[in-house]
Design an enzyme around this catalytic site. Structure first.
Site, PDB file in Angstrom:
ATOM      1  CG  ASP A  47      55.814  31.180  46.004  1.00 27.16           C
ATOM      2  OD1 ASP A  47      55.839  31.803  47.088  1.00 27.16           O
ATOM      3  OD2 ASP A  47      55.890  29.936  45.937  1.00 27.16           O
ATOM      4  CG  HIS A 110      58.841  25.226  52.119  1.00 25.72           C
ATOM      5  ND1 HIS A 110      59.571  25.135  50.961  1.00 25.72           N
ATOM      6  CD2 HIS A 110      57.566  24.977  51.759  1.00 25.72           C
ATOM      7  CE1 HIS A 110      58.767  24.844  49.953  1.00 25.72           C
ATOM      8  NE2 HIS A 110      57.535  24.735  50.408  1.00 25.72           N
TER       9      HIS A 110
HETATM   10  P1  NDP Z   1      48.148  25.041  41.281  1.00 26.12           P
HETATM   11  O1  NDP Z   1      46.820  24.901  41.956  1.00 26.12           O
HETATM   12  O2  NDP Z   1      48.657  26.389  41.003  1.00 26.12           O
HETATM   13  O3  NDP Z   1      48.061  24.202  39.938  1.00 26.12           O
HETATM   14  C1  NDP Z   1      49.119  24.057  39.038  1.00 26.12           C
HETATM   15  C2  NDP Z   1      48.738  23.014  38.003  1.00 26.12           C
HETATM   16  O4  NDP Z   1      47.569  23.408  37.314  1.00 26.12           O
HETATM   17  C3  NDP Z   1      49.802  22.735  36.987  1.00 26.12           C
HETATM   18  O5  NDP Z   1      49.757  21.363  36.694  1.00 26.12           O
HETATM   19  C4  NDP Z   1      49.332  23.533  35.774  1.00 26.12           C
HETATM   20  O6  NDP Z   1      49.743  22.894  34.593  1.00 26.12           O
HETATM   21  C5  NDP Z   1      47.839  23.481  35.921  1.00 26.12           C
HETATM   22  N1  NDP Z   1      47.183  24.687  35.427  1.00 26.12           N
HETATM   23  C6  NDP Z   1      47.619  25.974  35.545  1.00 26.12           C
HETATM   24  N2  NDP Z   1      46.732  26.824  34.994  1.00 26.12           N
HETATM   25  C7  NDP Z   1      45.721  26.080  34.512  1.00 26.12           C
HETATM   26  C8  NDP Z   1      44.539  26.391  33.821  1.00 26.12           C
HETATM   27  N3  NDP Z   1      44.219  27.657  33.531  1.00 26.12           N
HETATM   28  N4  NDP Z   1      43.706  25.356  33.466  1.00 26.12           N
HETATM   29  C9  NDP Z   1      44.020  24.093  33.782  1.00 26.12           C
HETATM   30  N5  NDP Z   1      45.140  23.737  34.434  1.00 26.12           N
HETATM   31  C10 NDP Z   1      45.990  24.726  34.801  1.00 26.12           C
HETATM   32  O7  NDP Z   1      49.187  24.178  42.163  1.00 26.12           O
HETATM   33  P2  NDP Z   1      50.621  24.352  42.798  1.00 26.12           P
HETATM   34  O8  NDP Z   1      50.749  23.227  43.748  1.00 26.12           O
HETATM   35  O9  NDP Z   1      51.666  24.497  41.793  1.00 26.12           O
HETATM   36  O10 NDP Z   1      50.512  25.696  43.683  1.00 26.12           O
HETATM   37  C11 NDP Z   1      50.845  26.977  43.187  1.00 26.12           C
HETATM   38  C12 NDP Z   1      52.151  27.467  43.766  1.00 26.12           C
HETATM   39  O11 NDP Z   1      52.088  27.521  45.191  1.00 26.12           O
HETATM   40  C13 NDP Z   1      53.347  26.537  43.528  1.00 26.12           C
HETATM   41  O12 NDP Z   1      53.805  26.564  42.214  1.00 26.12           O
HETATM   42  C14 NDP Z   1      54.314  27.044  44.556  1.00 26.12           C
HETATM   43  O13 NDP Z   1      54.917  28.238  44.122  1.00 26.12           O
HETATM   44  C15 NDP Z   1      53.383  27.259  45.737  1.00 26.12           C
HETATM   45  N6  NDP Z   1      53.293  26.077  46.615  1.00 26.12           N
HETATM   46  C16 NDP Z   1      53.741  26.220  47.916  1.00 26.12           C
HETATM   47  C17 NDP Z   1      53.692  25.171  48.788  1.00 26.12           C
HETATM   48  C18 NDP Z   1      54.171  25.357  50.162  1.00 26.12           C
HETATM   49  O14 NDP Z   1      54.324  24.369  50.890  1.00 26.12           O
HETATM   50  N7  NDP Z   1      54.416  26.576  50.607  1.00 26.12           N
HETATM   51  C19 NDP Z   1      53.179  23.839  48.393  1.00 26.12           C
HETATM   52  C20 NDP Z   1      52.719  23.795  47.025  1.00 26.12           C
HETATM   53  C21 NDP Z   1      52.760  24.887  46.194  1.00 26.12           C
HETATM   54  P3  NDP Z   1      50.874  23.467  33.574  1.00 26.12           P
HETATM   55  O15 NDP Z   1      51.999  24.009  34.393  1.00 26.12           O
HETATM   56  O16 NDP Z   1      51.258  22.244  32.810  1.00 26.12           O
HETATM   57  O17 NDP Z   1      50.211  24.503  32.737  1.00 26.12           O
END
Ligand code: NDP
Length: 274
Positions: A47, A110
């Site tokens: 995504d 979006h």
């Molecule tokens: P998430 O809830 O997926 O969290 C991501 C964060 O959590 C990163 O900092 C990552 O760190 C950390 N993390 C990942 N796995 C673990 C774990 N097992 N234990 C502890 N920490 C962890 O947040 P997102 O906001 O990124 O949402 C997911 C996806 O949704 C986005 O990447 C995007 O593709 C989509 N999205 C869509 C939006 C929209 O408006 N349509 C808005 C926001 C997100 P690290 O990477 O350093 O491991």
């Protein structure tokens, strides 16, 4: 169920229950490594979005993975400033070029932008008709946005991607989408890692022998919500997908449901300034 398990969307296309999110994954090596690690470990859905500025890296990683493009489910999103009919068509072409592909599996609006999103949707319907997108959908649409939007659509959105996690469940929106066969998809599903701090998750983690993050991602799927946790960390990418060998019971699902506080960590779709 397994990592490649899919849900059938309202147009018959199958979408994986689990995908890798890449918001804030830096273009170049960072996002390329994350996507490659995911694909090597069984993920088949990615995504991204124009605004993440990493579509090129995502495309490169997919190409270099050796996995045939048609086995991968690729999502991108049209950014707010590109909304409108012509501008969306142009933005879509640019996304395809950066992603180095000839089609998208899913393309989303979006954020809701009133009448302008209706024009955007016409462009998406046209691209869908030409076979350049296999399914079209929206993101961050609340019930009132959908109420205004759906009567304008020839094609009902296949997906609505929204903030969804134990502290923000929006049960009315989930029900509304389920009644209309619009698949809900969770963004920030693990609250950026903060689900690890929720006491109930720690209890369930001990009970099921799974991490709090795995408990929450499994809860998503059992609630019928597609989920796309983001990570650029190899161990986390692998562990986040290890959710297909256990099942939460109904009582524990209900306990997680009771954590709902209607509390957002991201922007409210009615009050965005971008
Ligand atoms: P998430 O809830 O997926 O969290 C991501 C964060 O959590 C990163 O900092 C990552 O760190 C950390 N993390 C990942 N796995 C673990 C774990 N097992 N234990 C502890 N920490 C962890 O947040 P997102 O906001 O990124 O949402 C997911 C996806 O949704 C986005 O990447 C995007 O593709 C989509 N999205 C869509 C939006 C929209 O408006 N349509 C808005 C926001 C997100 P690290 O990477 O350093 O491991």
């Amino acid at each position: 169920m397994e990592i490649s398990s899919k849900v059938k969307l309202n147009n018959g296309l199958e979408m994986p229950w689990l995908g890798l999110g890449v918001f804030l994954s830096k273009d170049g090596t960072e996002v390329e490594n994350a996507v490659k690690t995911a694909l090597e470990n069984g993920y088949i859905s990615i995504d991204t979005a124009t605004i993440y500025q990493n579509e090129r890296g995502v495309g490169t990683a997919i190409n270099e993975s050796g996995i045939p493009r048609e086995e991968i489910f690729l999502t991108s999103k049209v950014w707010n400033s590109d909304q409108g009919y012509q501008t969306t068509l142009a933005a879509f072409d640019e996304s395809l070029e950066k992603l180095q592909t000839s089609y998208l599996d899913l393309y989303l609006i979006h954020w809701p932008k009133g009448k302008r999103s209706v024009e955007t949707w016409k462009a998406l319907e046209e691209l869908y008709g030409k076979g350049k997108i296999k399914a079209i959908g929206v993101s961050n649409f609340l019930v009132h946005h959908l109420e205004d939007f759906l009567p304008e659509c020839k094609i009902i959105p296949a997906v609505n991607q929204v903030e969804f996690h134990p502290e923000l469940i929006q049960p009315e929106l989930l029900q509304y989408c389920q009644n209309r066969n619009i698949q809900l998809e969770a963004w920030s599903p693990i609250m950026k890692g903060k689900v690890n701090d929720i006491p109930l998750m720690k209890d369930l983690s001990t009970k099921y022998g799974k991490t709090p993050v795995q408990i929450v991602l499994r809860w998503d799927i059992q609630k019928g919500v597609v989920t796309i946790p983001k990570s650029v960390t190899r161990e986390r990418i692998i562990s986040n997908a290890d959710i297909f060998d256990f099942e939460l019971n109904d009582k524990d699902i209900a306990k997680i449901d009771r954590l709902d506080q209607n509390k957002r960590i991201g922007p409210h779709p009615d009050y965005i300034s971008f």
